[in-house]
Design a protein around this motif. Structure first.
Motif, PDB file in Angstrom:
ATOM      1  N   GLU A 103       3.184  50.341  51.711  1.00  0.00           N
ATOM      2  CA  GLU A 103       3.046  48.974  53.303  1.00  0.00           C
ATOM      3  C   GLU A 103       3.023  50.512  54.554  1.00  0.00           C
ATOM      4  O   GLU A 103       1.875  49.197  55.076  1.00  0.00           O
ATOM      5  CB  GLU A 103       3.545  48.144  52.857  1.00  0.00           C
ATOM      6  N   ASN A 104       4.281  50.677  54.806  1.00  0.00           N
ATOM      7  CA  ASN A 104       4.555  51.222  55.812  1.00  0.00           C
ATOM      8  C   ASN A 104       4.383  53.046  55.723  1.00  0.00           C
ATOM      9  O   ASN A 104       5.034  53.523  56.905  1.00  0.00           O
ATOM     10  CB  ASN A 104       5.633  50.664  55.872  1.00  0.00           C
ATOM     11  N   LEU A 105       3.285  53.159  54.709  1.00  0.00           N
ATOM     12  CA  LEU A 105       3.131  54.772  55.066  1.00  0.00           C
ATOM     13  C   LEU A 105       2.531  55.106  56.960  1.00  0.00           C
ATOM     14  O   LEU A 105       3.546  56.228  57.220  1.00  0.00           O
ATOM     15  CB  LEU A 105       2.297  55.429  54.335  1.00  0.00           C
ATOM     16  N   SER A 106       1.742  54.488  57.307  1.00  0.00           N
ATOM     17  CA  SER A 106       0.809  55.138  58.820  1.00  0.00           C
ATOM     18  C   SER A 106       1.320  55.055  59.824  1.00  0.00           C
ATOM     19  O   SER A 106       1.408  55.471  60.947  1.00  0.00           O
ATOM     20  CB  SER A 106      -0.371  54.343  58.491  1.00  0.00           C
ATOM     21  N   THR A 107       3.221  54.112  59.594  1.00  0.00           N
ATOM     22  CA  THR A 107       3.592  53.595  60.861  1.00  0.00           C
ATOM     23  C   THR A 107       4.750  54.353  60.933  1.00  0.00           C
ATOM     24  O   THR A 107       5.182  55.424  60.962  1.00  0.00           O
ATOM     25  CB  THR A 107       3.545  51.751  61.144  1.00  0.00           C
ATOM     26  N   VAL A 108       5.744  54.037  60.114  1.00  0.00           N
ATOM     27  CA  VAL A 108       7.090  54.187  60.027  1.00  0.00           C
ATOM     28  C   VAL A 108       7.508  55.776  59.490  1.00  0.00           C
ATOM     29  O   VAL A 108       8.012  56.288  59.909  1.00  0.00           O
ATOM     30  CB  VAL A 108       8.686  53.153  59.620  1.00  0.00           C
ATOM     31  N   ILE A 179       8.574  62.991  47.696  1.00  0.00           N
ATOM     32  CA  ILE A 179       7.970  61.556  47.611  1.00  0.00           C
ATOM     33  C   ILE A 179       6.999  61.088  48.995  1.00  0.00           C
ATOM     34  O   ILE A 179       6.067  61.035  49.194  1.00  0.00           O
ATOM     35  CB  ILE A 179       7.815  60.122  46.862  1.00  0.00           C
ATOM     36  N   VAL A 180       8.305  60.934  49.761  1.00  0.00           N
ATOM     37  CA  VAL A 180       7.543  60.285  51.275  1.00  0.00           C
ATOM     38  C   VAL A 180       7.008  61.379  52.079  1.00  0.00           C
ATOM     39  O   VAL A 180       5.944  61.619  52.333  1.00  0.00           O
ATOM     40  CB  VAL A 180       9.010  60.034  52.059  1.00  0.00           C
ATOM     41  N   ARG A 181       8.046  62.275  52.131  1.00  0.00           N
ATOM     42  CA  ARG A 181       7.048  63.790  53.302  1.00  0.00           C
ATOM     43  C   ARG A 181       5.441  64.325  52.177  1.00  0.00           C
ATOM     44  O   ARG A 181       4.874  64.224  53.287  1.00  0.00           O
ATOM     45  CB  ARG A 181       7.586  65.075  52.898  1.00  0.00           C
ATOM     46  N   ASP A 182       5.105  63.949  50.945  1.00  0.00           N
ATOM     47  CA  ASP A 182       4.444  64.589  50.361  1.00  0.00           C
ATOM     48  C   ASP A 182       3.133  63.508  50.524  1.00  0.00           C
ATOM     49  O   ASP A 182       1.658  64.186  50.379  1.00  0.00           O
ATOM     50  CB  ASP A 182       4.259  64.580  48.569  1.00  0.00           C
ATOM     51  N   VAL A 183       3.561  62.527  50.368  1.00  0.00           N
ATOM     52  CA  VAL A 183       2.490  61.760  50.667  1.00  0.00           C
ATOM     53  C   VAL A 183       2.537  60.862  52.354  1.00  0.00           C
ATOM     54  O   VAL A 183       0.915  60.583  52.492  1.00  0.00           O
ATOM     55  CB  VAL A 183       3.177  59.648  50.348  1.00  0.00           C
ATOM     56  N   VAL A 184       2.750  61.283  53.033  1.00  0.00           N
ATOM     57  CA  VAL A 184       2.558  60.644  54.566  1.00  0.00           C
ATOM     58  C   VAL A 184       1.881  62.383  54.568  1.00  0.00           C
ATOM     59  O   VAL A 184       0.525  62.228  55.653  1.00  0.00           O
ATOM     60  CB  VAL A 184       3.948  61.350  55.324  1.00  0.00           C
ATOM     61  N   LEU A 185       2.248  63.348  53.729  1.00  0.00           N
ATOM     62  CA  LEU A 185       1.477  64.747  54.647  1.00  0.00           C
ATOM     63  C   LEU A 185       0.136  64.905  53.517  1.00  0.00           C
ATOM     64  O   LEU A 185      -1.082  64.854  54.743  1.00  0.00           O
ATOM     65  CB  LEU A 185       1.988  66.229  53.403  1.00  0.00           C
ATOM     66  N   GLN A 186      -0.102  64.357  52.507  1.00  0.00           N
ATOM     67  CA  GLN A 186      -1.794  63.495  52.010  1.00  0.00           C
ATOM     68  C   GLN A 186      -2.444  62.515  52.909  1.00  0.00           C
ATOM     69  O   GLN A 186      -3.508  62.814  53.241  1.00  0.00           O
ATOM     70  CB  GLN A 186      -1.371  63.364  50.072  1.00  0.00           C
ATOM     71  N   ARG A 187      -1.644  61.490  52.894  1.00  0.00           N
ATOM     72  CA  ARG A 187      -2.335  60.391  53.715  1.00  0.00           C
ATOM     73  C   ARG A 187      -2.792  59.888  55.339  1.00  0.00           C
ATOM     74  O   ARG A 187      -3.610  60.282  55.427  1.00  0.00           O
ATOM     75  CB  ARG A 187      -1.627  59.504  53.170  1.00  0.00           C
TER      76      ARG A 187
END
Length: 219
Positions: A103-108, A179-187
């Motif tokens: 839910e908060n990937l694109s902001t926080v 997980i957080v780093r790679d999802v941010v890099l992909q999305r």
């Protein structure tokens, strides 16, 4: 500057922050300039400096606002209070974390990731920005409650760890960070798009949870 009400100043500052946040969604934090924010907010160059002294003051306000919105300690406490056993608590906490990241990937998530890059390349700005950031301790709080739940489960005889707790806790923290780093890099940056399927943070957290349960000797 003509005398204006406190409420007016707050509204103008919030409007500038909203514009700055919109810039953050399309441009890396470490590349944002005051000109970007002036253009997005519609406030003149002279006008914007009536409310914020410089770009870094705006970035601090954005980060503090994001951290305040990301406080989920009460939600974590509610999960623990409504769980009947340590295994159930761990499952619910990992599920909650996966849903929160989604839910908060694109902001926080994006802001925190880019902040580390900004600091790495601009130590002088780190010294200026970091002392003014209100830390969001929710992430550490959630991980701490997971660790406490593991200790509780061991004392109750529910868990029989197959590795040392130090190794287990390091595994949990580095896995969550990865997980957080790679999802941010992909999305947010389009990396890994041609190499593998789209990451699903909820499924990744579920897999991590099952791995932790296995290492705890859960049946």
């Amino acid at each position: 500057m003509p005398k204006v009400s406190h409420e007016y100043v707050i509204r103008k500052k919030n409007a500038i922050l909203e514009a700055a946040l919109s810039v953050c969604t399309v441009k890396p934090l470490y590349e944002i300039t005051m000109r970007d924010i002036i253009k997005a907010s519609g406030v003149s160059q002279g006008g914007i400096y009536r409310y914020y002294s410089d770009l870094d003051e705006i970035l601090v306000a954005i980060i503090n606002q994001a951290n305040a919105n990301a406080d989920y300690k009460q939600a974590v406490d509610a999960i623990i209070e409504n769980s009947d056993a340590p295994k159930e608590t761990i499952e619910k906490l990992f599920t909650f974390l996966g849903e929160y990241i989604k839910e908060n990937l694109s902001t926080v998530g994006k802001i925190q990731f880019e902040l580390t890059i900004l600091f790495a390349n601009n130590p002088e700005r780190q010294m200026k920005i970091l002392p003014n950031i209100t830390e969001n301790e929710s992430g550490q709080y959630l991980v701490g409650r997971i660790f406490n739940t593991i200790h509780e489960g061991i004392s109750l005889g529910n868990f029989q760890p197959e590795v040392s707790l130090e190794d287990l806790f390091n595994f949990i923290m580095t896995s969550i960070d990865g997980i957080v780093r790679d999802v941010v890099l992909q999305r947010c940056y389009g990396m890994f798009q041609n190499e593998q399927a789209l990451f699903d943070e909820i499924r990744l957290m579920d897999t991590l949870c099952k791995s932790v349960q296995s290492l705890l000797g859960c049946k």
